[in-house]
Design a protein around this motif. Structure first.
Motif, PDB file in Angstrom:
ATOM      1  N   PHE B  94      38.266  44.786  32.715  1.00 56.62           N
ATOM      2  CA  PHE B  94      39.520  44.178  32.247  1.00 56.62           C
ATOM      3  C   PHE B  94      39.785  44.821  30.892  1.00 56.62           C
ATOM      4  O   PHE B  94      38.916  44.781  30.014  1.00 56.62           O
ATOM      5  N   THR B  95      40.969  45.420  30.730  1.00 59.77           N
ATOM      6  CA  THR B  95      41.251  46.090  29.464  1.00 59.77           C
ATOM      7  C   THR B  95      42.393  45.403  28.724  1.00 59.77           C
ATOM      8  O   THR B  95      43.285  44.810  29.341  1.00 59.77           O
ATOM      9  N   ARG B  96      42.324  45.488  27.411  1.00 58.59           N
ATOM     10  CA  ARG B  96      43.348  44.903  26.536  1.00 58.59           C
ATOM     11  C   ARG B  96      44.472  45.908  26.327  1.00 58.59           C
ATOM     12  O   ARG B  96      44.276  47.106  26.527  1.00 58.59           O
ATOM     13  N   PRO B  97      45.641  45.435  25.864  1.00 61.38           N
ATOM     14  CA  PRO B  97      46.729  46.371  25.548  1.00 61.38           C
ATOM     15  C   PRO B  97      46.294  47.447  24.549  1.00 61.38           C
ATOM     16  O   PRO B  97      46.797  48.562  24.571  1.00 61.38           O
ATOM     17  N   THR B  98      45.302  47.119  23.705  1.00 60.01           N
ATOM     18  CA  THR B  98      44.793  48.088  22.732  1.00 60.01           C
ATOM     19  C   THR B  98      43.828  49.084  23.375  1.00 60.01           C
ATOM     20  O   THR B  98      43.322  49.975  22.687  1.00 60.01           O
ATOM     21  N   GLY B  99      43.522  48.919  24.652  1.00 63.14           N
ATOM     22  CA  GLY B  99      42.613  49.825  25.349  1.00 63.14           C
ATOM     23  C   GLY B  99      41.179  49.337  25.397  1.00 63.14           C
ATOM     24  O   GLY B  99      40.368  49.868  26.147  1.00 63.14           O
ATOM     25  N   GLY B 100      40.821  48.347  24.588  1.00 61.32           N
ATOM     26  CA  GLY B 100      39.449  47.820  24.540  1.00 61.32           C
ATOM     27  C   GLY B 100      39.109  47.003  25.778  1.00 61.32           C
ATOM     28  O   GLY B 100      39.973  46.714  26.616  1.00 61.32           O
ATOM     29  N   VAL B 101      37.855  46.633  25.884  1.00 62.98           N
ATOM     30  CA  VAL B 101      37.334  46.057  27.129  1.00 62.98           C
ATOM     31  C   VAL B 101      37.011  44.569  26.956  1.00 62.98           C
ATOM     32  O   VAL B 101      36.189  44.192  26.117  1.00 62.98           O
ATOM     33  N   VAL B 102      37.666  43.745  27.764  1.00 57.68           N
ATOM     34  CA  VAL B 102      37.400  42.297  27.789  1.00 57.68           C
ATOM     35  C   VAL B 102      36.052  42.044  28.471  1.00 57.68           C
ATOM     36  O   VAL B 102      35.254  41.228  28.036  1.00 57.68           O
ATOM     37  N   ASP B 103      35.823  42.759  29.562  1.00 58.91           N
ATOM     38  CA  ASP B 103      34.554  42.676  30.300  1.00 58.91           C
ATOM     39  C   ASP B 103      34.544  43.807  31.317  1.00 58.91           C
ATOM     40  O   ASP B 103      35.595  44.323  31.683  1.00 58.91           O
ATOM     41  N   ASP B 104      33.363  44.172  31.773  1.00 59.71           N
ATOM     42  CA  ASP B 104      33.290  45.102  32.900  1.00 59.71           C
ATOM     43  C   ASP B 104      32.891  44.310  34.133  1.00 59.71           C
ATOM     44  O   ASP B 104      32.266  43.250  34.045  1.00 59.71           O
ATOM     45  N   LEU B 105      33.290  44.806  35.298  1.00 60.48           N
ATOM     46  CA  LEU B 105      33.107  44.030  36.524  1.00 60.48           C
ATOM     47  C   LEU B 105      33.105  44.929  37.748  1.00 60.48           C
ATOM     48  O   LEU B 105      33.431  46.122  37.654  1.00 60.48           O
ATOM     49  N   ILE B 106      32.723  44.342  38.867  1.00 61.62           N
ATOM     50  CA  ILE B 106      32.876  45.029  40.149  1.00 61.62           C
ATOM     51  C   ILE B 106      33.867  44.236  40.993  1.00 61.62           C
ATOM     52  O   ILE B 106      33.794  43.004  41.052  1.00 61.62           O
ATOM     53  N   VAL B 107      34.822  44.956  41.589  1.00 59.47           N
ATOM     54  CA  VAL B 107      35.801  44.349  42.490  1.00 59.47           C
ATOM     55  C   VAL B 107      35.409  44.716  43.918  1.00 59.47           C
ATOM     56  O   VAL B 107      35.307  45.907  44.252  1.00 59.47           O
ATOM     57  N   TYR B 108      35.156  43.702  44.738  1.00 62.92           N
ATOM     58  CA  TYR B 108      34.843  43.915  46.149  1.00 62.92           C
ATOM     59  C   TYR B 108      36.096  43.595  46.954  1.00 62.92           C
ATOM     60  O   TYR B 108      36.696  42.547  46.763  1.00 62.92           O
ATOM     61  N   ARG B 109      36.480  44.498  47.877  1.00 57.74           N
ATOM     62  CA  ARG B 109      37.626  44.174  48.728  1.00 57.74           C
ATOM     63  C   ARG B 109      37.147  43.739  50.107  1.00 57.74           C
ATOM     64  O   ARG B 109      36.629  44.548  50.885  1.00 57.74           O
ATOM     65  N   PHE B 110      37.291  42.456  50.380  1.00 54.73           N
ATOM     66  CA  PHE B 110      37.031  41.921  51.722  1.00 54.73           C
ATOM     67  C   PHE B 110      38.354  41.883  52.474  1.00 54.73           C
ATOM     68  O   PHE B 110      39.419  42.150  51.909  1.00 54.73           O
ATOM     69  N   ALA B 111      38.291  41.551  53.777  1.00 55.06           N
ATOM     70  CA  ALA B 111      39.483  41.635  54.627  1.00 55.06           C
ATOM     71  C   ALA B 111      40.642  40.819  54.061  1.00 55.06           C
ATOM     72  O   ALA B 111      41.783  41.286  54.036  1.00 55.06           O
ATOM     73  N   ASP B 112      40.365  39.609  53.576  1.00 56.84           N
ATOM     74  CA  ASP B 112      41.477  38.752  53.181  1.00 56.84           C
ATOM     75  C   ASP B 112      41.444  38.334  51.708  1.00 56.84           C
ATOM     76  O   ASP B 112      42.190  37.463  51.293  1.00 56.84           O
ATOM     77  N   HIS B 113      40.534  38.925  50.927  1.00 59.01           N
ATOM     78  CA  HIS B 113      40.530  38.568  49.503  1.00 59.01           C
ATOM     79  C   HIS B 113      39.756  39.615  48.704  1.00 59.01           C
ATOM     80  O   HIS B 113      39.061  40.459  49.267  1.00 59.01           O
ATOM     81  N   LEU B 114      39.892  39.505  47.398  1.00 61.94           N
ATOM     82  CA  LEU B 114      39.078  40.315  46.490  1.00 61.94           C
ATOM     83  C   LEU B 114      38.049  39.386  45.853  1.00 61.94           C
ATOM     84  O   LEU B 114      38.327  38.214  45.606  1.00 61.94           O
ATOM     85  N   LEU B 115      36.854  39.907  45.611  1.00 61.41           N
ATOM     86  CA  LEU B 115      35.839  39.135  44.890  1.00 61.41           C
ATOM     87  C   LEU B 115      35.489  39.917  43.628  1.00 61.41           C
ATOM     88  O   LEU B 115      35.169  41.107  43.692  1.00 61.41           O
ATOM     89  N   LEU B 116      35.590  39.254  42.496  1.00 62.89           N
ATOM     90  CA  LEU B 116      35.271  39.893  41.224  1.00 62.89           C
ATOM     91  C   LEU B 116      33.911  39.370  40.757  1.00 62.89           C
ATOM     92  O   LEU B 116      33.711  38.161  40.697  1.00 62.89           O
ATOM     93  N   VAL B 117      32.999  40.267  40.447  1.00 66.40           N
ATOM     94  CA  VAL B 117      31.705  39.846  39.900  1.00 66.40           C
ATOM     95  C   VAL B 117      31.678  40.247  38.436  1.00 66.40           C
ATOM     96  O   VAL B 117      31.778  41.428  38.104  1.00 66.40           O
ATOM     97  N   VAL B 118      31.573  39.231  37.576  1.00 68.13           N
ATOM     98  CA  VAL B 118      31.696  39.443  36.130  1.00 68.13           C
ATOM     99  C   VAL B 118      30.419  39.030  35.407  1.00 68.13           C
ATOM    100  O   VAL B 118      29.575  38.330  35.972  1.00 68.13           O
ATOM    101  N   ASN B 119      30.307  39.453  34.150  1.00 65.35           N
ATOM    102  CA  ASN B 119      29.110  39.150  33.360  1.00 65.35           C
ATOM    103  C   ASN B 119      28.980  37.661  33.050  1.00 65.35           C
ATOM    104  O   ASN B 119      29.969  36.983  32.738  1.00 65.35           O
ATOM    105  N   ALA B 120      27.723  37.179  33.095  1.00 64.81           N
ATOM    106  CA  ALA B 120      27.437  35.769  32.832  1.00 64.81           C
ATOM    107  C   ALA B 120      27.987  35.329  31.481  1.00 64.81           C
ATOM    108  O   ALA B 120      28.646  34.298  31.366  1.00 64.81           O
TER     109      ALA B 120
END
Lengths: 122, 374
Positions: B94-120
């Motif tokens: 997730f990036t800010r308008p300034t280009g910096g990073v809110v968090d890093d994550l993995i986006v999984y695309r399943f048939a009917d939804h996306l799953l985002l795995v984010v830092n604890a």
């Protein structure tokens, strides 16, 4: 004849000298030791003064002199192979030998029984 | 005297397993987590040479669904989600308008939804960030925090894939890096991505929270070494993988971190202007590796000093590398500092020489074709 500091160093009495190292409890708490920094022969320390550093993979810990004195021997093998602090902290993993100007301070350290009671509360 | 009242640490569905096996538990991002079971170095080596399992159930899982799920999320990340097909995952931020990073994550695309795995440690921050941008979806997107539904077990190492095939009766030959498959483990269907945070082949396996212990026990019985956060950190650092709060933060851009390859969203998204400009002009600072020519490990925050004696950066992460047998570190350095130059790191009162290197420090032997993005 051995006594312990609450900061988990031991002082083993050898005549008027003391062999100093860290206890198995300290070694276990540190985990894999990867680096040891020890002083040079001739350096003098007050009781409780920091005399070196031991680092595990995760953390940096200071070493404190249990008894005031001057360093007369340094265990180079433990600097070369810091893993000795995990495998044999009480024997081959000793750190320095000091000559003490005030051996009476030794009597103020914890006895083996008192130290075991101390760490049992952790 | 002041008293601080600490919030109780949260526990994963595998907490009892960790305690029962004698793991040393520590607080991490508000969670009680195992830092090691036996020894960080032994666990590290198990993952490099065979296979290990990590409880990473503290990570957050957000479900994004609705007709415009990908379009909406695509405005918040530099990945090209239009190119993300069903059954694939992508590493992004997730990036800010300034280009910096809110968090890093993995986006999984399943048939009917996306799953985002984010830092604890960023779960609340990420959730707030997504909620803040949700109105832009005009009701066409549904966002759910499903973190409590899932345990996440990372199964990593050169024999991870074969072990999972054996246990599940499945076949992963068609599942490439960042592909999604399903393993049937202990009778439970577990979605899994061919992803990880160790530099080895492996999978991150989603397990229904109430079944997590059964799957964990099965993996242990099959010979997997339970590994804690200590080994996870040394493994990821050797592999040059960034950790939020160290290599990533709100002021760091993917270009600076060497993740220009992950910036490929052709459409408008937050921070795009900054990323495009940095890609074209080159960033003013870059994340570099530092190899210390001394046994003393460099730790987070230690100063990096130029040959002229000027402080030019600070160590972002530093540890002893079990695979290489000497200390390694990362630091953001001015663009002029390039691989093979020598700098110094201030370790207590000493200046220790360090060689600037390109990341990663460790690359696994090529067995399969590896792709970093789908």
């Amino acid at each position: 004849m051995i006594r312990f500091a609450t900061s988990h160093e031991y002082a083993r009495k050898e005549g008027d000298r003391f062999r100093v190292g860290i206890t198995p409890f300290a070694s276990e708490q540190l985990g894999d030791v990867v680096y040891v920094e020890l002083p040079k022969v001739g350096r003098a320390y007050a009781a409780g003064e920091e005399f070196g550093v031991v680092e595990s993979v995760k953390a940096v810990s200071s070493l404190y002199m249990p008894v005031a004195g001057t360093v007369v021997e340094v265990n180079d093998p433990v600097v070369q192979d810091p893993g000795l602090l995990n495998t044999d902290p009480m024997d081959r993993g000793w750190m320095v030998v000091i000559e003490s100007a005030d051996p009476s301070a030794y009597d103020a350290l914890l006895t083996e029984d008192a130290y075991q009671t101390e760490i049992a509360s952790h | 005297m002041t008293e601080t009242i600490a919030a109780p640490l949260r526990q994963t569905p595998l907490h009892n397993r960790h305690v029962a096996s004698g793991a040393r538990m520590v607080g991490f991002g508000g969670w009680s987590m195992p830092v090691q079971y036996t020894s960080i170095i032994a666990e590290h080596q198990a993952v490099r040479s065979a296979w290990g399992i990590f409880d990473v159930s503290h990570m957050g899982e957000f479900k994004v669904s609705g007709p415009e799920a990908r379009e909406w999320l695509g405005c918040l990340v530099p990945a090209n989600l239009e190119a993300l097909s069903v059954g694939h995952a992508v590493y992004t931020m997730f990036t800010r308008p300034t280009g910096g990073v809110v968090d890093d994550l993995i986006v999984y695309r399943f048939a009917d939804h996306l799953l985002l795995v984010v830092n604890a440690a960023n779960r609340d921050k990420d959730w707030a960030w997504l909620q803040r941008h949700l109105p832009e979806a005009h009701g066409q997107v549904t966002l759910e925090d499903v973190s409590e539904d899932w345990a996440l077990i990372a199964v990593q190492g050169p024999s991870a894939a074969a072990s999972l095939e054996r246990l599940s009766g499945g076949d992963v030959s068609a599942t490439g890096s960042f592909g999604i498959t399903t393993f049937r483990l202990a009778g439970i269907d577990c979605p899994a991505g061919r992803t990880g945070y160790t530099g080895e082949d492996g999978f991150e396996v989603l397990v229904p929270a109430d079944q997590a212990a059964r799957v964990w026990d099965l993996l242990v019985a099959e010979g997997a070494s339970p590994c804690g956060l200590g080994a996870r950190d040394t493994l990821r650092l050797e592999a040059g993988l960034p950790l939020y709060g160290h290599e990533w933060d709100d002021d760091t851009t993917p270009i600076e971190a060497g993740f220009g390859w992950a910036v490929r969203n052709p459409g408008p998204y937050l921070g795009r202007d900054v990323h495009v400009r940095q890609k074209a002009e080159g960033p003013a600072r870059r994340l570099r590796g530092l190899v210390l020519e001394d046994r003393a490990p460099a730790r987070e925050g230690y100063e990096v000093v130029s040959p002229d004696g000027e402080v030019v950066g600070k160590v972002a992460s530093g540890t002893f590398s079990p695979t290489l047998g000497h200390p390694v570190a990362t630091a953001y350095l001015p663009a002029g500092f390039v691989p093979e130059q020598t700098v110094s790191i201030r370790v207590r009162e000493r200046l220790v020489p360090a060689r600037v290197v390109a990341l990663p420090f460790y690359r696994r032997p090529a067995i399969q074709p590896t792709r970093r993005t789908p």
